[in-house]
Design a protein around this motif. Structure first.
Motif, PDB file in Angstrom:
ATOM      1  N   ALA A 196     -23.596  -2.364  61.990  1.00  0.00           N
ATOM      2  CA  ALA A 196     -22.914  -1.462  63.093  1.00  0.00           C
ATOM      3  C   ALA A 196     -22.268  -2.541  64.146  1.00  0.00           C
ATOM      4  O   ALA A 196     -21.333  -2.198  64.435  1.00  0.00           O
ATOM      5  N   GLU A 197     -22.833  -3.617  64.326  1.00  0.00           N
ATOM      6  CA  GLU A 197     -22.205  -4.561  65.212  1.00  0.00           C
ATOM      7  C   GLU A 197     -21.127  -5.272  64.824  1.00  0.00           C
ATOM      8  O   GLU A 197     -20.144  -5.379  65.396  1.00  0.00           O
ATOM      9  N   VAL A 198     -21.193  -5.770  63.489  1.00  0.00           N
ATOM     10  CA  VAL A 198     -19.844  -6.236  63.033  1.00  0.00           C
ATOM     11  C   VAL A 198     -18.762  -5.107  62.527  1.00  0.00           C
ATOM     12  O   VAL A 198     -17.451  -5.440  63.064  1.00  0.00           O
ATOM     13  N   ARG A 199     -19.023  -3.905  62.221  1.00  0.00           N
ATOM     14  CA  ARG A 199     -18.077  -3.073  62.404  1.00  0.00           C
ATOM     15  C   ARG A 199     -17.575  -2.744  63.760  1.00  0.00           C
ATOM     16  O   ARG A 199     -16.152  -2.709  63.644  1.00  0.00           O
ATOM     17  N   ARG A 200     -18.239  -2.397  64.602  1.00  0.00           N
ATOM     18  CA  ARG A 200     -17.530  -2.435  66.151  1.00  0.00           C
ATOM     19  C   ARG A 200     -16.682  -3.409  66.393  1.00  0.00           C
ATOM     20  O   ARG A 200     -15.602  -3.390  66.870  1.00  0.00           O
ATOM     21  N   PHE A 201     -16.985  -4.751  66.016  1.00  0.00           N
ATOM     22  CA  PHE A 201     -16.224  -5.978  66.296  1.00  0.00           C
ATOM     23  C   PHE A 201     -14.882  -5.935  65.408  1.00  0.00           C
ATOM     24  O   PHE A 201     -13.920  -6.138  66.172  1.00  0.00           O
ATOM     25  N   LEU A 202     -15.094  -5.573  64.256  1.00  0.00           N
ATOM     26  CA  LEU A 202     -13.860  -5.526  63.193  1.00  0.00           C
ATOM     27  C   LEU A 202     -12.900  -4.440  63.728  1.00  0.00           C
ATOM     28  O   LEU A 202     -11.760  -4.577  63.716  1.00  0.00           O
ATOM     29  N   GLU A 203     -13.495  -3.217  64.354  1.00  0.00           N
ATOM     30  CA  GLU A 203     -12.663  -2.152  64.719  1.00  0.00           C
ATOM     31  C   GLU A 203     -11.951  -2.181  66.056  1.00  0.00           C
ATOM     32  O   GLU A 203     -11.017  -1.771  66.314  1.00  0.00           O
ATOM     33  N   THR A 204     -12.702  -2.920  66.988  1.00  0.00           N
ATOM     34  CA  THR A 204     -11.953  -3.311  68.338  1.00  0.00           C
ATOM     35  C   THR A 204     -11.147  -4.643  68.507  1.00  0.00           C
ATOM     36  O   THR A 204     -10.481  -4.761  69.475  1.00  0.00           O
ATOM     37  N   ALA A 205     -11.418  -5.541  67.824  1.00  0.00           N
ATOM     38  CA  ALA A 205     -10.613  -6.741  67.526  1.00  0.00           C
ATOM     39  C   ALA A 205      -9.104  -6.434  67.376  1.00  0.00           C
ATOM     40  O   ALA A 205      -8.673  -5.809  66.371  1.00  0.00           O
ATOM     41  N   PRO A 206      -8.238  -6.769  68.446  1.00  0.00           N
ATOM     42  CA  PRO A 206      -6.791  -6.275  68.202  1.00  0.00           C
ATOM     43  C   PRO A 206      -6.301  -7.200  66.780  1.00  0.00           C
ATOM     44  O   PRO A 206      -6.622  -8.065  66.822  1.00  0.00           O
TER      45      PRO A 206
END
Length: 158
Positions: A19-29
C-alpha cells in the motif's frame, strides 16, 4: 544471476508495504524526472517509463489483494498465442485476419501477428463495447425505462 523468462504468479503478502509503494507510485508526478533504483551498495540505475508503469500496475493489484501473473510475450505471435491473448478460438482469430481486421504477415506457411496489433485490436473492441453500452443506456433513459418504481411489481397482461 541469469533467470529464464517463464510465466510467474506473484501473491500479495506484505499488504502494508504494498500500500505504501502504491501510494508513492500514484502520487509521484510523472514529469518529476527519471525514476531510479538504488542497490544496498549504492549503485543507481535509471528506470525506463514502461518499467515504472509496470511497477505501478503490479503494486496496485497486489495492494488490493489480487495475484499478478507476469509472462513474457514475444513481439511477434503465432495465431494460437494471439487468439489466447484475445480470449477467442484460433479459427475466429483467423477469420479476423482474413477479413483484414488485424494485420498479419506470412513469412512462410504460417501467419504471424504483431503483439502491438493484437493489443490495439483488443483496445478497439473494448472501446466499441463501451460505446455500445453507453448508447444502450441512453436509449433506455430516453424511453423512460429507468423511471419505473422498483417497489411496484410488474404485472402480466394476459
Amino acid at each position: 544471476m541469469t533467470e529464464t523468462l517463464n510465466e510467474r504468479t506473484l501473491l500479495p503478502q506484505h499488504l502494508e508495504q504494498l500500500a505504501e509503494v502504491r501510494r508513492f507510485l500514484e502520487t509521484a508526478p510523472e514529469s518529476s524526472g527519471v525514476a531510479v533504483l538504488r542497490s544496498a551498495e549504492g549503485e543507481v540505475v535509471a528506470l525506463p517509463a514502461e518499467l515504472v508503469e509496470g511497477l505501478r500496475l503490479v503494486a496496485l493489484a497486489l495492494s488490493e489483494g489480487k495475484a499478478v501473473t507476469v509472462a513474457p510475450l514475444h513481439t511477434t505471435l503465432t495465431t494460437q498465442e494471439a487468439a489466447e491473448l484475445l480470449g477467442m478460438s484460433r479459427p475466429t482469430l483467423v477469420k479476423l485476419l482474413d477479413t483484414g481486421e488485424i494485420p498479419f504477415t506470412r513469412p512462410g506457411r504460417h501467419r504471424r501477428v504483431l503483439l502491438t496489433d493484437v493489443l490495439a485490436f483488443r483496445e478497439y473492441r473494448r472501446a466499441e463495447r463501451t460505446a455500445g453500452l453507453s448508447e444502450l443506456t441512453r436509449i433506455s433513459e430516453d424511453l423512460g425505462l429507468y423511471d419505473d418504481d422498483p417497489a411496484e411489481p410488474l404485472r402480466r397482461h394476459d
